[in-house]
Design an enzyme around this catalytic site. Sequence first.
Site, PDB file in Angstrom:
ATOM      1  N   ARG A  99      -3.806 -11.056  -6.262  1.00 41.04           N
ATOM      2  CA  ARG A  99      -4.891 -10.403  -5.518  1.00 41.04           C
ATOM      3  C   ARG A  99      -5.814  -9.647  -6.459  1.00 41.04           C
ATOM      4  NH1 ARG A  99      -3.071  -6.895  -0.653  1.00 41.04           N
ATOM      5  NH2 ARG A  99      -5.316  -6.715  -0.697  1.00 41.04           N
ATOM      6  N   ASP A 128     -10.905   6.800   9.759  1.00 38.89           N
ATOM      7  CA  ASP A 128     -11.657   7.812  10.510  1.00 38.89           C
ATOM      8  C   ASP A 128     -12.934   8.258   9.798  1.00 38.89           C
ATOM      9  OD1 ASP A 128      -9.703   8.816   8.667  1.00 38.89           O
ATOM     10  OD2 ASP A 128     -10.097  10.842   9.380  1.00 38.89           O
ATOM     11  N   LEU A 129     -12.889   8.344   8.461  1.00 36.71           N
ATOM     12  CA  LEU A 129     -14.065   8.850   7.739  1.00 36.71           C
ATOM     13  C   LEU A 129     -15.213   7.840   7.779  1.00 36.71           C
ATOM     14  CD1 LEU A 129     -12.157  10.372   4.693  1.00 36.71           C
ATOM     15  CD2 LEU A 129     -13.145  11.602   6.637  1.00 36.71           C
ATOM     16  N   ASP A 155      -4.730   3.744  -9.023  1.00 35.94           N
ATOM     17  CA  ASP A 155      -4.488   2.313  -9.274  1.00 35.94           C
ATOM     18  C   ASP A 155      -3.831   2.050 -10.629  1.00 35.94           C
ATOM     19  OD1 ASP A 155      -5.598   1.857  -6.841  1.00 35.94           O
ATOM     20  OD2 ASP A 155      -7.496   1.058  -7.583  1.00 35.94           O
ATOM     21  N   VAL A 165      -3.350  10.668  -3.867  1.00 34.04           N
ATOM     22  CA  VAL A 165      -4.326   9.844  -3.135  1.00 34.04           C
ATOM     23  C   VAL A 165      -3.665   9.080  -1.983  1.00 34.04           C
ATOM     24  CG1 VAL A 165      -6.073   8.033  -3.335  1.00 34.04           C
ATOM     25  CG2 VAL A 165      -5.754   9.662  -5.199  1.00 34.04           C
ATOM     26  N   LYS A 225     -12.744  -6.154  -9.580  1.00 35.02           N
ATOM     27  CA  LYS A 225     -12.447  -6.548  -8.186  1.00 35.02           C
ATOM     28  C   LYS A 225     -13.046  -5.533  -7.212  1.00 35.02           C
ATOM     29  CE  LYS A 225      -8.262  -5.387  -6.355  1.00 35.02           C
ATOM     30  NZ  LYS A 225      -8.251  -4.629  -5.104  1.00 35.02           N
ATOM     31  N   ASN A 226     -12.807  -4.244  -7.482  1.00 32.48           N
ATOM     32  CA  ASN A 226     -13.206  -3.228  -6.503  1.00 32.48           C
ATOM     33  C   ASN A 226     -14.700  -2.918  -6.534  1.00 32.48           C
ATOM     34  OD1 ASN A 226     -10.646  -3.181  -5.562  1.00 32.48           O
ATOM     35  ND2 ASN A 226     -10.027  -1.298  -6.617  1.00 32.48           N
ATOM     36  N   ARG A 261      -7.723  -4.996   3.147  1.00 30.87           N
ATOM     37  CA  ARG A 261      -8.401  -3.796   3.643  1.00 30.87           C
ATOM     38  C   ARG A 261      -9.900  -3.814   3.344  1.00 30.87           C
ATOM     39  NH1 ARG A 261      -7.465   1.376   5.413  1.00 30.87           N
ATOM     40  NH2 ARG A 261      -9.039   2.844   4.731  1.00 30.87           N
ATOM     41  N   ARG A 286      -3.499   4.803   5.480  1.00 35.17           N
ATOM     42  CA  ARG A 286      -4.862   4.333   5.245  1.00 35.17           C
ATOM     43  C   ARG A 286      -5.719   4.248   6.516  1.00 35.17           C
ATOM     44  NH1 ARG A 286      -4.718  -0.382   0.824  1.00 35.17           N
ATOM     45  NH2 ARG A 286      -6.687   0.548   0.226  1.00 35.17           N
ATOM     46  N   PRO A 287      -6.003   5.399   7.135  1.00 31.30           N
ATOM     47  CA  PRO A 287      -6.864   5.395   8.317  1.00 31.30           C
ATOM     48  C   PRO A 287      -8.324   5.084   7.961  1.00 31.30           C
ATOM     49  CG  PRO A 287      -6.324   7.645   7.691  1.00 31.30           C
ATOM     50  CD  PRO A 287      -5.593   6.744   6.730  1.00 31.30           C
ATOM     51  N   CYS A 289      -2.632  -3.624   0.844  1.00 33.22           N
ATOM     52  CA  CYS A 289      -1.387  -3.193   0.208  1.00 33.22           C
ATOM     53  C   CYS A 289      -0.716  -2.103   1.046  1.00 33.22           C
ATOM     54  CB  CYS A 289      -1.678  -2.635  -1.184  1.00 33.22           C
ATOM     55  SG  CYS A 289      -1.861  -3.904  -2.431  1.00 33.22           S
TER      56      CYS A 289
HETATM   57  C1  EPZ Z   1     -10.232   1.900  -2.755  1.00 31.97           C
HETATM   58  O1  EPZ Z   1      -9.515   1.832  -1.548  1.00 31.97           O
HETATM   59  C2  EPZ Z   1      -9.697   0.786  -3.623  1.00 31.97           C
HETATM   60  N1  EPZ Z   1      -9.930  -0.493  -2.944  1.00 31.97           N
HETATM   61  C3  EPZ Z   1      -8.229   1.005  -3.883  1.00 31.97           C
HETATM   62  O2  EPZ Z   1      -7.796  -0.002  -4.776  1.00 31.97           O
HETATM   63  C4  EPZ Z   1      -8.032   2.370  -4.553  1.00 31.97           C
HETATM   64  O3  EPZ Z   1      -6.652   2.620  -4.692  1.00 31.97           O
HETATM   65  C5  EPZ Z   1      -8.670   3.466  -3.688  1.00 31.97           C
HETATM   66  O4  EPZ Z   1     -10.054   3.153  -3.424  1.00 31.97           O
HETATM   67  C6  EPZ Z   1      -8.611   4.833  -4.345  1.00 31.97           C
HETATM   68  O5  EPZ Z   1      -9.218   4.808  -5.581  1.00 31.97           O
HETATM   69  C7  EPZ Z   1     -11.105  -1.088  -3.043  1.00 31.97           C
HETATM   70  O6  EPZ Z   1     -12.035  -0.593  -3.668  1.00 31.97           O
HETATM   71  C8  EPZ Z   1     -11.267  -2.407  -2.399  1.00 31.97           C
HETATM   72  P1  EPZ Z   1     -10.013   5.491  -0.097  1.00 31.97           P
HETATM   73  P2  EPZ Z   1      -9.994   2.654  -0.263  1.00 31.97           P
HETATM   74  O7  EPZ Z   1     -10.760   5.284   1.176  1.00 31.97           O
HETATM   75  O8  EPZ Z   1     -11.457   2.613  -0.187  1.00 31.97           O
HETATM   76  C9  EPZ Z   1      -7.627   8.329   2.905  1.00 31.97           C
HETATM   77  C10 EPZ Z   1      -6.230  -1.534  -5.676  1.00 31.97           C
HETATM   78  O9  EPZ Z   1      -5.045  -1.453  -6.059  1.00 31.97           O
HETATM   79  N2  EPZ Z   1      -8.632   7.968   3.908  1.00 31.97           N
HETATM   80  O10 EPZ Z   1     -10.661   6.258  -1.184  1.00 31.97           O
HETATM   81  O11 EPZ Z   1      -9.199   2.162   0.862  1.00 31.97           O
HETATM   82  C11 EPZ Z   1      -6.704   7.163   2.605  1.00 31.97           C
HETATM   83  O12 EPZ Z   1      -5.696   7.042   3.564  1.00 31.97           O
HETATM   84  C12 EPZ Z   1      -6.691  -0.839  -4.428  1.00 31.97           C
HETATM   85  O13 EPZ Z   1      -7.091  -2.204  -6.253  1.00 31.97           O
HETATM   86  C13 EPZ Z   1      -8.651   8.614   5.125  1.00 31.97           C
HETATM   87  O14 EPZ Z   1      -7.830   9.493   5.388  1.00 31.97           O
HETATM   88  O15 EPZ Z   1      -9.498   4.103  -0.675  1.00 31.97           O
HETATM   89  C14 EPZ Z   1      -6.200   7.505   1.229  1.00 31.97           C
HETATM   90  O16 EPZ Z   1      -5.108   8.381   1.337  1.00 31.97           O
HETATM   91  C15 EPZ Z   1      -5.639  -0.396  -3.508  1.00 31.97           C
HETATM   92  N3  EPZ Z   1      -9.576   8.235   6.056  1.00 31.97           N
HETATM   93  C16 EPZ Z   1      -7.388   8.218   0.599  1.00 31.97           C
HETATM   94  O17 EPZ Z   1      -8.248   8.594   1.665  1.00 31.97           O
HETATM   95  C17 EPZ Z   1     -10.494   7.248   5.810  1.00 31.97           C
HETATM   96  O18 EPZ Z   1     -11.310   6.970   6.697  1.00 31.97           O
HETATM   97  C18 EPZ Z   1      -8.176   7.356  -0.394  1.00 31.97           C
HETATM   98  O19 EPZ Z   1      -8.642   6.177   0.266  1.00 31.97           O
HETATM   99  C19 EPZ Z   1     -10.485   6.620   4.563  1.00 31.97           C
HETATM  100  C20 EPZ Z   1      -9.543   6.987   3.617  1.00 31.97           C
END
Ligand code: EPZ
Length: 430
Positions: free
Chosen positions: A399, A126-127, A307, A329, A22-23, A94, A123-124, A118
């Site tokens: 999902r 900003d990055l 996950d 995370v 999926k991801n 998201r 989940r900001p 979810c």
């Molecule tokens: C991806 O989400 C996955 N989703 C998530 O899978 C997975 O849990 C996550 O990566 C971590 O491995 C998809 O690939 C579609 P991140 P993503 O940006 O991209 C913080 C599932 O169950 N952050 O790596 O949203 C954020 O808040 C899902 O299949 C910032 O602070 O994850 C989090 O604490 C849920 N600012 C951490 O980084 C930003 O701009 C990791 O988020 C972006 C993220």
Amino acid sequence: MDKLLVQGGVPLHGSVKANGSKNATLPIMAAALLSAEPVIIEGVPDLMDVRTMAAVLQALGASVRFDPVDGIMNISAEVLRGNEPPLQLVQQMRASFLVLGPLLARCGRVRLSLPGGCAIGIRPVDLHLKGLTAMGAHFSMVNGCIEGETDGLKGARIYLDYPSVGATENIISAAVLARGTTILENAATEPEIVDLANFLNSMGALISGAGTTSIRVEGVSRLTGTRYKVIPDRIEAGTLLLAGIITGGEVIVENVLSDHLKPLLAKLRETGAEVEELGHSAIRAGRSGLLRAVDLKTLPYPGFPTDLQPQFMALLATCLGTGVITETVFENRFRHVEGLSCMGAQIQVDGRHAIVHGVSALTGAPVCASDLRGGAALLLAALGARGQTVISDPYHLWRGYYRLVERLQELGAKVKRVYPEPEQLISTGG
Ligand code: EPZ
């Protein structure tokens, strides 16, 4: 609303194939917007999130045809008629935010509401914005939506404060058509990033270093079409392996890339579970006796995946001794603890730590799925528990897990979807 009815205590046996990831599929679908030529994606799982992403692409003017039986998706983004995906779709998921980079690269403008998904943390984004701003995009917040524009993206040197998966994907996708070279440092190294880079390279992009923390993208003027197969879903595979172990059975999961599951396999072996890699593409898992509790910390890849944390907690709940899970995370990914506790688990949550005291057995109970992986944890716990569990809100599971109920049934599980009787629907309506 339907519910899942689980009669626990039946050991699962047999083989099951993991589906496409999926991801990996979702960012690849979003990146298909970068080319005006047709793209064919193979191994696409028929999931609610995949259908939501297809609806997002269609709303932008792309043609999307999906054969859910063969798992083949055709996307043609020859002409885009918009750069503003509908609010109700973006708020459902998201991953719809992953169209940000491709739309900026392709159209120069984008308007997106803040993404949903979810409820596992703040989940900001900003990055994502910081990286794209360094490449020459300008963003503003207007009526709760992010508006972005650029008169041409250009390569940049970007350092991510945290190796965000989504931000890495958006930045890579934007950089492939930018003028010049982009260097992304402290990038996420997840296998899904490598898959996205391989997909884009098959369309003529010049990306190197994906899978390491330093990714280099040389901008090109256009991308061609391609035919590409997504990697197997490591999280689905891990969930199925855990199902075999929790129920005291033995399950073989095929179509896996065992390298992607190293952190899970290492932790399983530490508990005393029997795990065997059958070549590189199948894994057998089971147990012959009681398992030992272990400590666990979630981390970006190649650390233990967040996950799989909820599902692993379901296993720890009946291990001998006490294990501490540290979730680094997401700050709110312990919502499944409530359901596990209803089933008799002894878990104390203290901020980002969950202290799990193993009990001899869990017992069935009425519980509610709070999110995708939390729902999977409750289902696993229910399969291993004594008695009957009723899981409300199982839609979270659809999902991310394709035909999960049917596939567990094929392994011998006593699980079924039940629908409310018409009279129940009437009596709860008032
Ligand atoms: C991806 O989400 C996955 N989703 C998530 O899978 C997975 O849990 C996550 O990566 C971590 O491995 C998809 O690939 C579609 P991140 P993503 O940006 O991209 C913080 C599932 O169950 N952050 O790596 O949203 C954020 O808040 C899902 O299949 C910032 O602070 O994850 C989090 O604490 C849920 N600012 C951490 O980084 C930003 O701009 C990791 O988020 C972006 C993220």
